[in-house]
Design a protein around this motif. Structure first.
Motif, PDB file in Angstrom:
ATOM      1  N   VAL A  12       0.851  -1.179   0.000  1.00 40.80           N
ATOM      2  CA  VAL A  12       0.000   0.000   0.000  1.00 40.80           C
ATOM      3  C   VAL A  12       0.891   1.236   0.000  1.00 40.80           C
ATOM      4  O   VAL A  12       1.857   1.310   0.763  1.00 40.80           O
ATOM      5  N   GLY A  13       0.566   2.180  -0.881  1.00 39.76           N
ATOM      6  CA  GLY A  13       1.343   3.415  -0.950  1.00 39.76           C
ATOM      7  C   GLY A  13       0.446   4.623  -0.787  1.00 39.76           C
ATOM      8  O   GLY A  13      -0.780   4.536  -0.885  1.00 39.76           O
ATOM      9  N   PHE A  14       1.070   5.745  -0.541  1.00 42.93           N
ATOM     10  CA  PHE A  14       0.320   6.992  -0.362  1.00 42.93           C
ATOM     11  C   PHE A  14       0.850   8.054  -1.316  1.00 42.93           C
ATOM     12  O   PHE A  14       1.954   7.940  -1.840  1.00 42.93           O
ATOM     13  N   ASN A  21       6.040   5.522  -2.666  1.00 38.54           N
ATOM     14  CA  ASN A  21       5.817   6.007  -1.309  1.00 38.54           C
ATOM     15  C   ASN A  21       5.101   4.927  -0.495  1.00 38.54           C
ATOM     16  O   ASN A  21       4.019   5.137   0.010  1.00 38.54           O
ATOM     17  N   GLU A  22       5.713   3.767  -0.425  1.00 37.25           N
ATOM     18  CA  GLU A  22       5.015   2.632   0.184  1.00 37.25           C
ATOM     19  C   GLU A  22       5.091   2.670   1.700  1.00 37.25           C
ATOM     20  O   GLU A  22       6.142   2.963   2.274  1.00 37.25           O
ATOM     21  N   VAL A  23       3.960   2.358   2.328  1.00 36.71           N
ATOM     22  CA  VAL A  23       3.907   2.299   3.779  1.00 36.71           C
ATOM     23  C   VAL A  23       3.848   0.828   4.208  1.00 36.71           C
ATOM     24  O   VAL A  23       4.394   0.439   5.227  1.00 36.71           O
ATOM     25  N   VAL A  24       3.170   0.029   3.410  1.00 32.08           N
ATOM     26  CA  VAL A  24       3.140  -1.412   3.637  1.00 32.08           C
ATOM     27  C   VAL A  24       3.855  -2.054   2.458  1.00 32.08           C
ATOM     28  O   VAL A  24       3.520  -1.792   1.297  1.00 32.08           O
ATOM     29  N   LYS A  25       4.889  -2.844   2.741  1.00 33.27           N
ATOM     30  CA  LYS A  25       5.776  -3.299   1.669  1.00 33.27           C
ATOM     31  C   LYS A  25       5.777  -4.816   1.545  1.00 33.27           C
ATOM     32  O   LYS A  25       6.780  -5.467   1.791  1.00 33.27           O
ATOM     33  N   GLY A  26       4.615  -5.374   1.204  1.00 35.12           N
ATOM     34  CA  GLY A  26       4.589  -6.807   0.965  1.00 35.12           C
ATOM     35  C   GLY A  26       4.316  -7.609   2.213  1.00 35.12           C
ATOM     36  O   GLY A  26       5.208  -8.255   2.752  1.00 35.12           O
ATOM     37  N   ARG A  64      -3.388   3.801  -1.642  1.00 36.61           N
ATOM     38  CA  ARG A  64      -3.693   2.994  -2.825  1.00 36.61           C
ATOM     39  C   ARG A  64      -3.021   1.643  -2.666  1.00 36.61           C
ATOM     40  O   ARG A  64      -1.831   1.566  -2.345  1.00 36.61           O
ATOM     41  N   ILE A  65      -3.801   0.572  -2.906  1.00 35.41           N
ATOM     42  CA  ILE A  65      -3.201  -0.752  -2.898  1.00 35.41           C
ATOM     43  C   ILE A  65      -2.507  -0.936  -4.245  1.00 35.41           C
ATOM     44  O   ILE A  65      -3.143  -0.864  -5.294  1.00 35.41           O
ATOM     45  N   THR A  66      -1.193  -1.086  -4.214  1.00 36.92           N
ATOM     46  CA  THR A  66      -0.463  -1.136  -5.471  1.00 36.92           C
ATOM     47  C   THR A  66      -0.214  -2.561  -5.923  1.00 36.92           C
ATOM     48  O   THR A  66       0.064  -2.813  -7.091  1.00 36.92           O
ATOM     49  N   ASN A  67      -0.297  -3.495  -5.004  1.00 36.83           N
ATOM     50  CA  ASN A  67       0.002  -4.864  -5.383  1.00 36.83           C
ATOM     51  C   ASN A  67      -0.591  -5.825  -4.346  1.00 36.83           C
ATOM     52  O   ASN A  67      -0.867  -5.435  -3.218  1.00 36.83           O
ATOM     53  N   GLY A  68      -0.778  -7.072  -4.740  1.00 32.91           N
ATOM     54  CA  GLY A  68      -1.188  -8.091  -3.793  1.00 32.91           C
ATOM     55  C   GLY A  68      -2.674  -8.378  -3.843  1.00 32.91           C
ATOM     56  O   GLY A  68      -3.437  -7.717  -4.553  1.00 32.91           O
ATOM     57  N   SER A  69      -3.079  -9.379  -3.079  1.00 28.93           N
ATOM     58  CA  SER A  69      -4.488  -9.759  -3.068  1.00 28.93           C
ATOM     59  C   SER A  69      -4.968  -9.905  -1.626  1.00 28.93           C
ATOM     60  O   SER A  69      -4.184 -10.195  -0.722  1.00 28.93           O
TER      61      SER A  69
END
Lengths: 576, 280
Positions: A12-14, A21-26, A64-69
């Protein structure tokens, strides 16, 4: 068995460029039905963002969720990838499949509607109940969250309820739709310890009753021990460790987890108290407070008699040089008011506060709870540090600057910060700055009003160590005001427990913590969350603090004390 | 300060507002030193009511005076009155608001009720009343407009000051034994700079309008000294024969107000703590 929730490689990025600008990285985790996952981390670790992604509330905060499910199993056993679902589908999930409770119950309730109306609204939206049916359901769910006298409380507005009550109302609203997953974002952080214990017990019982899953977000690793099945530790947007609760707590693998477990104050019932101070009969107290009474008038109307809030009622204690007296109690117990009365910030109604002449003109200084509020944002460090000296007739010259640099260095701040502004410091640094500032006047007594409560645990531990060092070096006496028993155990020589404006127990720290006599002290101590207490069961205890508003002219009955040992006195409780 | 300037130039309406105000200030300065294309008071008797041309950019009036030159001097007049009156209003309003908030209870009640009474009158009516008592003139206009806008500044200062007074850093200052003047200037006033700056620019726009209104009614600047409101008043009977006499002063007033308002909006955006936090 397929898990209720399965998150894979969530990112998740902002901001304008979320990928950069990722806050949650996988982050990946699974949550089985009926299981509780605790996400633990310090502020800024991405724990809340992770949890808010599960119902996509993160979108409204600009994320914004940039990746993942995020695969969620719905009540009709179909599965849905929340990460890719559109807003219309998401609305059917929020509230129905995934309930949520927030940290601050006052801001998440609408102040202009009664709590009854708000709970009924939740039933109307999620279950289509109307009128008397919704009302009945609201009453039922309020009773389920153990609100005493639920029927009359339906007509209350949020501001008429206490923090713990409001959080229960929030839980009731989340339960309205019988969610399969409840996300609790630091639900007890804004609450007192005993209320926190009540809410935790309630959540545990509700989980057993309904079989729902729970994601519990907290910064306090000691708190999750009693409720979580699994723990995920997050740092800098990564899940550094996840395993069953026992495995994480007893056998932490990652350095950061070990660090967190070390930093969290372990409460040991008085085994870890300081032993570097002995009271001698000959020494003279530096502060002596005798029968202090502080009252705040309340106007009831033009013709009705005035009453008063009895904030502090007949408090007496003394403080020896070089000693730490901790005043422990919950919000509204009068502990901060006592401190403010000693410093002359509130007017006392009656009583005597005698301070021995000290090393400077103002021997008593105070450090406030919130380091963000107690430093003027428009002044730089030099101006902030100079203020106490200028107020006492000194000039801003090189001697004074040398003293500033010495003290800044002593509290662990670099000496070149003099022309920086408060917003350029972290919370812990700001609190160090506040401590250095009060030392400018070379005081004899420092009043610390919840001075470490607003800090992250690891920062808190370091500031506490600093305080102990400074106490020895500058031979300071501390009046340490706190609600946190585990913190108090680390720093106090003596402890006074306050309840409803009165001291109910006072004495040597070890005696009070290891052998509490008053029922309130016992309750306070049993509510302390601790890693060691993970299998202890808490019963829901809905005892309310009595109202402190008294009619005009009311005087409390005189206190009777009994000795429970050498330097350990307890107020005798009235038997009902 | 350079950070503020840069933020200003990045802000679209800040840029436009600043450009307009700079233009007006230049015109006012030239008006003061007398660098106008023609003498604003000289009567070019053969060139009466001439439409705009290369010689008389904005045309001439009934007596043959150059409109453009008169506008420049008029802007000077308006600017002097606006800045002086708003300056005074800021000074008195801030002091009254601060003291009301700091002393509280009785003083707060007395001072703010007086302000409420002043605030209850429409601005132009109150100004008229004051001028009717003292008589018209430039300094009277300054005083009248200052009195009219003082309560607004008192209100703007008192609200935030009341909440600042409760903040921990003020309590901390009191535990150090800081003097009242020190607390008022360093802890209260310093934190009020942002709302005050916004209010000052907006008040300048209103003051400009009020001054024009007073002159229009013949109670502000006295002839033959040119002023925007006066020129507008003189043009009203010649509306059809010489529309430029009305259009140019009216546009000048409008543009000036627009300039100050745009600047005020930009300042409000830039100084808003919420936008600041986003930058930090």
């Amino acid at each position: 068995m397929t898990p209720l929730l399965s998150v894979r490689d969530l990112r998740v990025g902002f901001g304008q460029n979320p990928a950069a600008n990722e806050v949650v990285k996988g982050v990946s985790f699974d949550l089985a039905a009926g299981e509780t996952l605790a996400i633990v981390g310090e502020s800024g670790s991405g724990k809340s963002v992770t949890a808010l992604s599960v119902n996509r509330l993160v979108d409204f905060g600009g994320g914004r969720i940039t990746n993942g499910s995020i695969i969620l199993q719905r009540s009709d056993s179909s599965t849905l990838d929340v990460a890719k679902a559109d807003e219309k589908v998401l609305r059917t999930i929020r509230g129905r499949d995934v309930g949520m409770i927030f940290q601050e119950p006052m801001t998440s309730l609408n102040p202009v509607h009664t709590v009854g109306a708000q709970i009924e609204e939740a039933f109307r939206l999620n279950r289509g109940l109307h009128g008397a049916e919704a009302e009945r359901a609201a009453l039922e769910v309020l009773e389920r969250v153990r609100i005493p006298d639920a029927k009359s409380r339906l007509a209350y507005y949020p501001h008429q309820l206490s923090g713990g009550m409001r959080q229960r109302v929030m839980i009731a609203m989340a339960l309205a739709s019988s969610p399969r997953l409840l996300i609790a974002d630091e639900p007890t952080t804004a609450l007192d310890v005993t209320v926190q214990a009540q809410i935790m017990a309630l959540l545990a019982e509700l989980r057993a009753e309904t079989g729902m899953s729970m994601i519990f977000i907290t910064h306090d690793i000691g708190l999750v021990a009693g409720i979580a099945d699994r723990i995920m530790v997050m740092q800098h947007g990564l899940a550094v460790e996840q395993n069953t609760t026992d495995a994480v707590l007893d056998n932490p693998q990652h350095d950061y987890t070990k660090h967190l477990l070390n930093a969290v104050p372990h409460f040991t019932s008085g085994k870890a108290v300081r032993a570097d101070n002995e009271r001698t009969a000959t020494s003279e107290p530096i502060i002596k407070v005798d029968d202090l009474v502080v009252r705040f008038p309340v106007k009831k109307g033009l013709f009705k008699p005035k009453g008063a809030i009895h904030a502090v009622d007949g408090v007496s204690f003394d403080l020896m040089p070089g000693e730490t007296l901790a005043i422990v109690g919950e919000s509204g117990s009068g502990k901060s008011t006592t401190a403010r009365a000693i410093l002359g910030l509130v007017e006392k109604h009656r009583g005597a506060i005698a301070a021995k002449a000290g090393r400077s003109r103002r021997p008593i200084q105070m450090v406030f709870q919130d380091p963000f509020a107690s430093l003027n944002p428009r002044l730089n460090v030099e101006a902030l540090m100079a203020e106490p000296a200028i107020a006492n007739g000194q000039k801003l010259d090189d001697t004074l600057r040398d003293r500033m640099r010495f003290l800044l260095d002593r509290v662990g701040l670099p000496a070149d910060v003099l022309n920086r502004y408060p917003h350029q410091f972290s919370g812990g640094q700001r609190q160090r700055l506040c401590i250095a500032r009060v030392l400018m006047l070379n005081p004899d007594v420092v009043v610390l009003d919840e001075a470490v409560s607003a800090l992250d645990v690891s920062v808190q531990a370091r500031v506490l160590d600093l305080l102990v060092d400074l106490q020895r070096e500058f031979s300071l006496a501390y009046l340490f005001i706190s609600h946190d028993m585990a913190v108090v155990e680390r720093i106090a020589h003596r402890i006074a427990v306050m309840y409803a404006g009165q001291i109910v127990e006072i004495g040597e720290a070890r005696a009070v913590l290891s052998d509490p006599q008053h029922s309130y002290t016992k309750r306070l101590i049993s509510a302390v969350p601790a890693v060691e207490r993970r299998r202890q069961h808490f019963a829901v205890d809905a005892t309310q603090v009595p109202s402190l508003v008294r009619p005009a002219g009311y005087e409390p009955p005189p206190a009777n004390w009994r000795e429970a040992g050498q330097d350990h006195r307890v107020r005798i409780e009235e038997t009902k | 300060m350079s950070k503020l300037a840069r933020a200003f130039l990045r802000h679209p309406s800040g840029r436009i507002g600043l450009a307009i105000i700079s233009l007006y200030l230049i015109a006012a300065l030239l008006g003061i030193v007398g660098l106008t294309p023609h003498d604003p008071l000289k009567l070019f008797a053969i060139d009466r009511l001439k439409p705009p041309s290369a010689t008389y950019w904005f045309g001439t009036d009934l007596l043959g005076r150059d409109t453009f030159s008169r506008l420049m001097v008029g802007i000077k007049q308006s600017m002097i009155i606006a800045f002086c009156s708003v300056g005074l209003a800021t000074l008195f309003g801030t002091v009254i608001g601060l003291l009301a908030a700091w002393w509280g209870t009785l003083w707060d009640g007395i001072l703010m009720r007086i302000m409420d009474v002043l605030l209850a009158f429409p601005a132009i009516l109150l100004a008229l009343l004051i001028i009717a008592i003292v008589g018209p003139g430039t300094s009277t206009s300054v005083a009248a407009i200052a009195i009219v806008y003082t309560p607004i500044f008192a209100r703007v200062v008192r609200g935030p000051a009341l909440s600042l007074k409760q903040r921990d850093f003020v309590d901390a200052a009191r535990t150090f034994g800081s003097s009242q003047p020190y607390i008022l200037s360093h802890h209260l006033l310093l934190n009020l700079v942002a709302p005050l700056a916004v209010q000052v620019t907006l008040a300048l726009a209103w003051a400009l309008l009020t001054e024009a209104g007073l002159s229009f009614l013949g109670l502000g600047t006295q002839p033959p000294t040119p002023s925007l409101g006066l020129m507008l008043a003189e043009s009203k009977n010649l509306m059809t024969q010489a529309p430029w006499l009305m259009i140019f002063p009216a546009l000048t007033i409008m543009l000036g107000i627009l300039g100050f308002n745009l600047t005020g909006d930009a300042l409000r955006d830039i100084l808003d703590p919420r936008t600041q936090r986003r930058e930090a």
